[in-house]
Design an enzyme around this catalytic site. Structure first.
Site, mmCIF file in Angstrom:
data_model
loop_
_atom_site.group_PDB
_atom_site.id
_atom_site.type_symbol
_atom_site.label_atom_id
_atom_site.label_comp_id
_atom_site.label_asym_id
_atom_site.label_seq_id
_atom_site.Cartn_x
_atom_site.Cartn_y
_atom_site.Cartn_z
ATOM 1 N N LYS A 76 0.822 -1.164 0.057
ATOM 2 C CA LYS A 76 0.025 -0.025 -0.110
ATOM 3 C C LYS A 76 0.818 1.305 0.056
ATOM 4 O O LYS A 76 1.866 1.319 0.564
ATOM 5 C CB LYS A 76 -0.932 -0.167 1.077
ATOM 6 C CG LYS A 76 -1.996 0.994 1.502
ATOM 7 C CD LYS A 76 -2.858 0.775 2.633
ATOM 8 C CE LYS A 76 -3.870 1.865 2.770
ATOM 9 N NZ LYS A 76 -4.882 1.628 3.886
ATOM 10 N N SER A 151 -9.796 1.475 2.857
ATOM 11 C CA SER A 151 -8.869 2.142 2.012
ATOM 12 C C SER A 151 -7.993 1.125 1.265
ATOM 13 O O SER A 151 -7.404 2.032 0.277
ATOM 14 C CB SER A 151 -8.217 3.261 2.768
ATOM 15 O OG SER A 151 -7.372 2.722 3.991
ATOM 16 N N SER A 175 -10.143 -0.917 7.136
ATOM 17 C CA SER A 175 -9.281 -0.765 5.735
ATOM 18 C C SER A 175 -8.675 -1.958 5.185
ATOM 19 O O SER A 175 -8.154 -1.807 4.256
ATOM 20 C CB SER A 175 -8.359 0.500 6.063
ATOM 21 O OG SER A 175 -9.242 1.647 5.580
#
Lengths: 485, 95
Positions: A76, A151, A175
Site C-alpha cells: 500500500k 482504504s 481498511s
C-alpha cells in the site's frame, strides 16, 4: 508450467525453495500480470527495474532459510519506502520521496522479499471504496463496475488479480478487512502495537495498525510473522517475544468457545449476509467449537465514536502538510498564511477536508467536552464490552461487512451511508484488539462475502487457527475471471 | 445543534484550508448530516465513565535524551518545495 502466480504465497515460497521457479522468473511473471492489468488502476507506481535487480541478486546467492525468499511484493502506498515515491493517495504528497523505510516494510525486505510497486489507496486511508484517491479509483477484479473496498483497495485488487503474491495494508476502521471481504481474500488487523507504525503515513494514531492481506490463512500467518515485532521507534509498540504464527498453525479448534454477538444483526442486512453467518456458525460447531450468545451492548455507538476520534486525530496528524518542508505547495498565496491555506485546499481532496474540519471542530475550544471527551468515554464502554465478553469466550464470529462490494459511485454523494460500511469492523479498532476477515461465500450475484473472527489482545494465533480450520471446511473458492487482460 | 456557513468558514480558517463559497454550501450539508449521526452518543449517560486515553496497558516508554541521528540536512531539504542551501524558504513573513 502452469501459471506460477495463480497460487498461494506458501506454494510460491515452496516453488522457490525447491527451485521449480527462480525469483527472476517469478518477478517477470508478476510484471507481465501488472502490465496487462492497467485497467484495474491498482498501482500508483512500480519499481520493476529495482525488483528485477533484487531478484537477480537473490538467484545468484539464494538464502532459502528466510520467511519470504526472493518474493516480490507490492505494498500500500501509505508505507514510506526509501527513495521510492510515497503518495498516501494524495495530491499533497505527489512528489514525496522518503529518505527512510517504514519498519514493517523493512521487516519484509529483511525476510528476503523486495518491492514490486506501490498500491493505490483512499487518500490518507480515508475511505471505504478507494474512490477518494487522487490517483483515480481502483476496480475490483470481481467485476468491472465494483469498488474493491477501501482504504486498502489497491492492495485487495492487486492481490485478487494475481498482481502480487501477498500484500500489506493498514486498518484504522476496517481498511484491511472490508476490502478483503469485497475481493474474497484474507485480511488481518493485528492487535494495536503488534506491528510498528513507524514510517506509515499517519491517519489516526490511536487506531492505525498495519496488517497482512493474503489468499490463505497460512499466507496470512507467514506475512504477520514477517512484518510484526517490537520497534523502539514506535512509542506504542508492544515489547514481546516474536511468535512463529505459521509454524504454530493448528486446525484443531475442539472445545473453543465462540461468541455470537446479537448486536451484529442489524436492520436491513441482506438475507445472504445473515445466511452466511449461519453457515459460519455451523462450520465451527461441526468442528467441535461451542457457540455462545453474547452481548456487546455499545456496538451501535462505535461508528459515531469513531467519527469523532479518527477525524480529531487526523486533523492533528495532517497539520504537518503545510507546503513548507515536503510535498505539494500552491503557487498562489501572497503571504505565509495564505500559502498554507491554498496549499491545503489544493492538496487535499474532499473527504480528507471534511474529516479535518470535523476534527478541528470537535477539538476546538468550547466543544472538546461535548465531543472528544464524550467519545473517549464511550470508547471505554466499547472496550469494556469486549473485555467482559472475553472472560467467557475465546473468539467472536460476525459478518465482516453488511453487504458485498457495491458499485462505483453508488455511495459517493452520501458520506454517512459510506461510513456505515464499516459498522462491523470499527469496534475492533476502538478496542485495540485483533480481527481477521476470511472469505466464506458469495451473494446471489456471485460477489464474495467475508466473515470476521475477533480475538482478544495478542491472541492472533488463536484466530488464525480458527480461520485455518474454517478455511479447510468452508469450501470457498475465489473464482475470478481475468476479464481485464 | 447545527453548523451554519459562518461556523464552517471559521473552522476552515482554524484548519488553514481555504474554502470558496460554492464549497461551503455542500460542506454545510455534509457536515450537518455527519454531526447528526455523531450526536447519537448523547443518548448515553457517561457521567461516571473514565475516558479511555490509552488502548494499551502500558505507559509510554521514555528514552535517554541523546542524539541518535544527525547530519542529514541535505536529505531533509531534498523534499522541500523551495529551499536554499540551508533553509526552507517561505513567503515573506516580516516586512
Amino acid at each position: 508450467m502452469a501459471d506460477i502466480t495463480n497460487q498461494s504465497l506458501n506454494e510460491i515460497i515452496e516453488n522457490v525453495k525447491t527451485k521449480k521457479v527462480s525469483s527472476t522468473d517469478l518477478t517477470k511473471a508478476y510484471i507481465k500480470n501488472i502490465e496487462s492489468a492497467k485497467k484495474l488502476n491498482a498501482f500508483v507506481s512500480t519499481t520493476f527495474d529495482q525488483a528485477l535487480d533484487k531478484a537477480k541478486q537473490f538467484d545468484s546467492k539464494p538464502n532459502f532459510d528466510q520467511l519470504l525468499p526472493g518474493i516480490p511484493l507490492a505494498v500500500k502506498d501509505l508505507f514510506c519506502t526509501e527513495n521510492t515515491k510515497t503518495t498516501a493517495g494524495s495530491n499533497i504528497l505527489n512528489n514525496f520521496i522518503p529518505s527512510y523505510e517504514s519498519t514493517v516494510t523493512k521487516n519484509l525486505w529483511d525476510n528476503g522479499s523486495f518491492l514490486l510497486g506501490k498500491l493505490n489507496c483512499d487518500e490518507f486511508a480515508m475511505g471505504s471504496s478507494n474512490e477518494t484517491s487522487h490517483y483515480g479509483n481502483v476496480i475490483n477484479p470481481v467485476g468491472d463496475q465494483l469498488v474493491p473496498g477501501g482504504s486498502s483497495g489497491g492492495s485487495s485488487s492487486a492481490l485478487a488479480a494475481d498482481l502480487t503474491p501477498a500484500t500489506i495494508g493498514t486498518d484504522t476502521g476496517g481498511s484491511i478487512r472490508q476490502p478483503a471481504s469485497f475481493t474474497g481474500t484474507v485480511g488481518l488487523k493485528p492487535t494495536y502495537g503488534l506491528c510498528s507504525r513507524w514510517g506509515i503515513v499517519a491517519f489516526a494514531s490511536s487506531l492505525d495498525q498495519a496488517g497482512p492481506m493474503t489468499k490463505t490463512i497460512k499466507d496470512c500467518a507467514i506475512m504477520l510473522e514477517s512484518m510484526s515485532g517490537f520497534d523502539e521507534k514506535d512509542s506504542t509498540s508492544i515489547n514481546k517475544k516474536k511468535e512463529q504464527y505459521s509454524k504454530n498453525l493448528k486446525d484443531n479448534i475442539k472445545g473453543l468457545k465462540i461468541g455470537i454477538p446479537k448486536e451484529y444483526r442489524v436492520d436491513n442486512m441482506p438475507k445472504e449476509v445473515d445466511e452466511l453467518w449461519e453457515k459460519g456458525k455451523k462450520i465451527l460447531k461441526d468442528l467441535g467449537a461451542q457457540l455462545i450468545d453474547i452481548s456487546l451492548p455499545h456496538t451501535k455507538y462505535a461508528l459515531p465514536t469513531y467519527y469523532i476520534v479518527a477525524p480529531a486525530e487526523a486533523s492533528s496528524n495532517l497539520a504537518r502538510y503545510d507546503g513548507v518542508r515536503y510535498g505539494y505547495r500552491s503557487k498562489q498565496g501572497k503571504d505565509l498564511i495564505e500559502m498554507y491555506e491554498k496549499t491545503r485546499s489544493e492538496g487535499f481532496g474532499d473527504e480528507v477536508k471534511r474529516r479535518i474540519l470535523i476534527g478541528t471542530y470537535v477539538l476546538s475550544s468550547g466543544y472538546y467536552d461535548a465531543y472528544y471527551l464524550k467519545a473517549q468515554k464511550v470508547r471505554q464502554l466499547i472496550k469494556k464490552d469486549f473485555d467482559d465478553s472475553f472472560k467467557k469466550i475465546d473468539a467472536i464470529l460476525t459478518p465482516s461487512t453488511p453487504s458485498s462490494a457495491f458499485k462505483i459511485g453508488e455511495k459517493t454523494n452520501d458520506p454517512v451511508s459510506m461510513y456505515l460500511n464499516d459498522i462491523f469492523t470499527v469496534p475492533v479498532n476502538l478496542a485495540g484488539i485483533p480481527a481477521l476477515s476470511l472469505p466464506a461465500g458469495v451473494d446471489n450475484q456471485g460477489h464474495p462475502l467475508g466473515l470476521q473472527l475477533i480475538g482478544k489482545a495478542l491472541d492472533e494465533q488463536k484466530i488464525l487457527n480458527i480461520g485455518y480450520a474454517f478455511e479447510k471446511n468452508c469450501g470457498f473458492k475465489n473464482e475470478i475471471k481475468k476479464w481485464w487482460s | 445543534m447545527s453548523l451554519d456557513k459562518e461556523k464552517i468558514k471559521h473552522v476552515a480558517k482554524l484548519a488553514r484550508i481555504s474554502v470558496d463559497d460554492a464549497k461551503v454550501e455542500s460542506l454545510t450539508k455534509d457536515l450537518n448530516s455527519i454531526f447528526k449521526f455523531i450526536e447519537q452518543l448523547n443518548e448515553l449517560n457517561t457521567d461516571k465513565v473514565e475516558p479511555l486515553t490509552s488502548i494499551l496497558n502500558q505507559s509510554l516508554r521514555s528514552r535517554k535524551d541523546e542524539i541518535s541521528d544527525g547530519k542529514i540536512r541535505e536529505k531533509i531539504l531534498k523534499n522541500s518545495p523551495k529551499e536554499n542551501e540551508e533553509f526552507f524558504v517561505v513567503p515573506k513573513v516580516v516586512e
